[in-house]
Motif scaffolding. Structure first.
Motif, PDB file in Angstrom:
ATOM      1  N   ALA A   1      -7.848  16.431  -3.602  1.00 16.50           N
ATOM      2  CA  ALA A   1      -7.827  17.746  -4.237  1.00 16.50           C
ATOM      3  C   ALA A   1      -8.280  17.678  -5.687  1.00 16.50           C
ATOM      4  N   MET A   2      -7.865  16.615  -6.418  1.00  9.46           N
ATOM      5  CA  MET A   2      -8.158  16.517  -7.845  1.00  9.46           C
ATOM      6  C   MET A   2      -9.321  15.589  -8.156  1.00  9.46           C
ATOM      7  N   PHE A   3      -9.554  14.595  -7.327  1.00 14.78           N
ATOM      8  CA  PHE A   3     -10.673  13.674  -7.543  1.00 14.78           C
ATOM      9  C   PHE A   3     -11.140  13.159  -6.188  1.00 14.78           C
ATOM     10  N   PRO A   4     -12.426  12.829  -6.076  1.00 13.69           N
ATOM     11  CA  PRO A   4     -12.949  12.379  -4.779  1.00 13.69           C
ATOM     12  C   PRO A   4     -12.556  10.950  -4.476  1.00 13.69           C
ATOM     13  N   LEU A   5     -12.729  10.576  -3.212  1.00 19.41           N
ATOM     14  CA  LEU A   5     -12.412   9.223  -2.802  1.00 19.41           C
ATOM     15  C   LEU A   5     -13.381   8.218  -3.409  1.00 19.41           C
ATOM     16  N   LYS A   6     -14.609   8.642  -3.669  1.00 19.95           N
ATOM     17  CA  LYS A   6     -15.587   7.759  -4.311  1.00 19.95           C
ATOM     18  C   LYS A   6     -15.084   7.347  -5.685  1.00 19.95           C
ATOM     19  N   GLY A   7     -15.104   6.069  -5.947  1.00 15.74           N
ATOM     20  CA  GLY A   7     -14.691   5.575  -7.248  1.00 15.74           C
ATOM     21  C   GLY A   7     -13.234   5.200  -7.327  1.00 15.74           C
ATOM     22  N   ALA A   8     -12.425   5.561  -6.332  1.00 16.18           N
ATOM     23  CA  ALA A   8     -11.005   5.194  -6.352  1.00 16.18           C
ATOM     24  C   ALA A   8     -10.858   3.710  -6.035  1.00 16.18           C
ATOM     25  N   GLY A   9      -9.748   3.121  -6.485  1.00 12.92           N
ATOM     26  CA  GLY A   9      -9.495   1.715  -6.208  1.00 12.92           C
ATOM     27  C   GLY A   9      -9.325   1.458  -4.721  1.00 12.92           C
ATOM     28  N   THR A  10      -9.354   0.174  -4.354  1.00 13.67           N
ATOM     29  CA  THR A  10      -9.322  -0.189  -2.932  1.00 13.67           C
ATOM     30  C   THR A  10      -8.051   0.313  -2.257  1.00 13.67           C
ATOM     31  N   TRP A  11      -6.883  -0.022  -2.833  1.00 13.64           N
ATOM     32  CA  TRP A  11      -5.633   0.376  -2.192  1.00 13.64           C
ATOM     33  C   TRP A  11      -5.446   1.883  -2.246  1.00 13.64           C
ATOM     34  N   LEU A  12      -5.921   2.493  -3.361  1.00 18.54           N
ATOM     35  CA  LEU A  12      -5.783   3.939  -3.486  1.00 18.54           C
ATOM     36  C   LEU A  12      -6.666   4.668  -2.481  1.00 18.54           C
ATOM     37  N   SER A  13      -7.861   4.134  -2.253  1.00 19.56           N
ATOM     38  CA  SER A  13      -8.768   4.769  -1.292  1.00 19.56           C
ATOM     39  C   SER A  13      -8.199   4.706   0.124  1.00 19.56           C
ATOM     40  N   TRP A  14      -7.510   3.617   0.452  1.00 18.26           N
ATOM     41  CA  TRP A  14      -6.912   3.515   1.784  1.00 18.26           C
ATOM     42  C   TRP A  14      -5.766   4.508   1.947  1.00 18.26           C
ATOM     43  N   VAL A  15      -4.992   4.706   0.891  1.00 15.33           N
ATOM     44  CA  VAL A  15      -3.932   5.702   0.941  1.00 15.33           C
ATOM     45  C   VAL A  15      -4.521   7.092   1.144  1.00 15.33           C
ATOM     46  N   MET A  16      -5.622   7.372   0.466  1.00 19.95           N
ATOM     47  CA  MET A  16      -6.259   8.674   0.601  1.00 19.95           C
ATOM     48  C   MET A  16      -6.848   8.861   1.993  1.00 19.95           C
ATOM     49  N   VAL A  17      -7.352   7.790   2.589  1.00 21.63           N
ATOM     50  CA  VAL A  17      -7.958   7.892   3.923  1.00 21.63           C
ATOM     51  C   VAL A  17      -6.909   8.249   4.976  1.00 21.63           C
ATOM     52  N   VAL A  18      -5.719   7.638   4.899  1.00 22.42           N
ATOM     53  CA  VAL A  18      -4.699   7.873   5.930  1.00 22.42           C
ATOM     54  C   VAL A  18      -3.818   9.068   5.613  1.00 22.42           C
ATOM     55  N   ASN A  19      -4.019   9.712   4.471  1.00 21.56           N
ATOM     56  CA  ASN A  19      -3.223  10.871   4.093  1.00 21.56           C
ATOM     57  C   ASN A  19      -3.621  12.077   4.944  1.00 21.56           C
ATOM     58  N   PRO A  20      -2.731  12.620   5.778  1.00 23.85           N
ATOM     59  CA  PRO A  20      -3.130  13.745   6.638  1.00 23.85           C
ATOM     60  C   PRO A  20      -3.449  15.013   5.858  1.00 23.85           C
ATOM     61  N   MET A  21      -2.901  15.152   4.645  1.00 26.11           N
ATOM     62  CA  MET A  21      -3.196  16.344   3.864  1.00 26.11           C
ATOM     63  C   MET A  21      -4.650  16.377   3.395  1.00 26.11           C
ATOM     64  N   ARG A  22      -5.315  15.226   3.433  1.00 21.45           N
ATOM     65  CA  ARG A  22      -6.734  15.183   3.079  1.00 21.45           C
ATOM     66  C   ARG A  22      -7.562  16.095   3.982  1.00 21.45           C
ATOM     67  N   PHE A  23      -7.152  16.205   5.246  1.00 23.49           N
ATOM     68  CA  PHE A  23      -7.903  17.042   6.167  1.00 23.49           C
ATOM     69  C   PHE A  23      -7.722  18.523   5.857  1.00 23.49           C
ATOM     70  N   SER A  24      -6.604  18.883   5.226  1.00 27.92           N
ATOM     71  CA  SER A  24      -6.435  20.272   4.786  1.00 27.92           C
ATOM     72  C   SER A  24      -7.438  20.605   3.689  1.00 27.92           C
ATOM     73  N   VAL A  25      -7.520  19.721   2.688  1.00 30.55           N
ATOM     74  CA  VAL A  25      -8.451  19.951   1.578  1.00 30.55           C
ATOM     75  C   VAL A  25      -9.888  19.923   2.071  1.00 30.55           C
ATOM     76  N   GLU A  26     -10.213  18.936   2.905  1.00 23.66           N
ATOM     77  CA  GLU A  26     -11.582  18.820   3.411  1.00 23.66           C
ATOM     78  C   GLU A  26     -11.953  20.011   4.285  1.00 23.66           C
ATOM     79  N   GLY A  27     -10.995  20.498   5.072  1.00 19.96           N
ATOM     80  CA  GLY A  27     -11.288  21.651   5.928  1.00 19.96           C
ATOM     81  C   GLY A  27     -11.556  22.907   5.124  1.00 19.96           C
ATOM     82  N   VAL A  28     -10.739  23.151   4.091  1.00 16.24           N
ATOM     83  CA  VAL A  28     -10.968  24.323   3.233  1.00 16.24           C
ATOM     84  C   VAL A  28     -12.288  24.176   2.484  1.00 16.24           C
ATOM     85  N   ARG A  29     -12.568  22.965   1.979  1.00 17.87           N
ATOM     86  CA  ARG A  29     -13.815  22.742   1.235  1.00 17.87           C
ATOM     87  C   ARG A  29     -15.038  22.960   2.127  1.00 17.87           C
TER      88      ARG A  29
END
Length: 285
Positions: free
Chosen positions: A212-240
């Motif tokens: 919601a606040m920053f894209p997955l590109k550029g995030a750290g390795t562990w942070l990017s994995w957390v963002m990938v498995v976060n189900p709320m990501r699909f809410s943001v991506e769907g609205v976008r």
């Protein structure tokens, strides 16, 4: 002496009123759902501070943070997608999240006041109680998010290109999923203060790490994995994707972006957490 024979007369039969019809099981379940849903919506509109705050907070949040990062934040490959445009779907999801949080706090209040105990002692099932509370909270969240979406033209959204079926499906499923999650947590927490603490360490980080606040590109390795498995990501991506198209979803660098998996994943997300809420409510004290 003659014996007098008496003939026994049968008691007079009086016409009795027909027994009142007993509502069926399905009718009782639907009545429970309808009453709980209407109660939450009416209670929301009877609190003007909640109505004003529910709309003022996301507007202020979007303008302040969006304006602050507008000059320094660029989305790689976005072709003119500014930060306010990038951030707008995230704020829509934030409205759904905060509405679900504050609506499910009423679960704690209703338990403390004895209202839910009275409802659970009634003919309605535990699942009907969960659905009634979930639908009421989701209706409030959808009304607030729909009001915020009136600002979409200011975020560069063209009404002619909005994918309304996708937007509606994503918002409804997201509201139900977040409400189910909130109810599951609220049923195990005894106080509103404790619920706010859980919200701060579970629900808010889920939103921040949803893209919601920053894209997955550029995030750290562990942070990017957390963002990938976060189900709320699909809410943001769907609205976008519904507001700006598949291209705006792909440029943020999320795996499976723009592939149309948002609705199935959110459906599973909502089913799991509504089921978990029903199990929590069925737990014996």
């Amino acid at each position: 002496m003659t014996a007098e024979l008496s003939t026994a007369h049968p008691p007079a039969v009086t016409a009795s009123a027909p027994a009142p019809a007993v509502p069926g099981t399905l009718a009782l379940q639907w009545a429970t759902v309808r009453v709980l849903m209407a109660r939450d919506v009416v209670r929301f509109f009877r609190q003007p501070s909640r109505v004003v705050g529910a709309l003022a907070q996301p507007i202020l949040f979007w303008f302040v943070i969006g304006s602050g990062f507008a000059g320094s934040f660029r989305v790689e490959g976005a072709r003119g997608l500014g930060y306010q445009q990038f951030f707008f779907p995230g704020v829509v999801t934030m409205v759904l999240l905060f509405s679900a949080i504050f609506a499910t706090i009423t679960v704690i209040e209703d338990r403390r006041e004895g209202f839910l105990q009275a409802v659970l002692a009634g003919p309605g099932s535990r699942l009907a109680v969960v659905l009634g509370k979930a639908l009421g909270s989701s209706a409030i969240a959808l009304m607030q998010a729909s009001l915020f979406l009136l600002l979409a033209p200011l975020a560069g959204v063209s009404a002619a290109t909005v994918n309304l079926p996708l937007l509606f499906a994503v918002m409804v499923l997201s509201a139900l999923a977040l409400t189910g999650m909130g109810m599951s947590l609220a049923w195990w927490v005894r106080s509103s203060a404790g619920y706010h603490a859980v919200m701060s360490i579970v629900l808010l980080p889920m939103w921040v790490l949803s893209g919601a606040m920053f894209p997955l590109k550029g995030a750290g390795t562990w942070l990017s994995w957390v963002m990938v498995v976060n189900p709320m990501r699909f809410s943001v991506e769907g609205v976008r994707r519904a507001l700006y198209g598949a291209e705006a979803s792909v440029v943020v660098g999320s795996p499976m972006s723009g592939t149309g998996l948002e609705v199935p994943v959110l459906l599973a997300f909502a089913t799991v957490f509504l089921g978990l809420a029903a199990v929590s409510v069925s737990r014996r004290e």
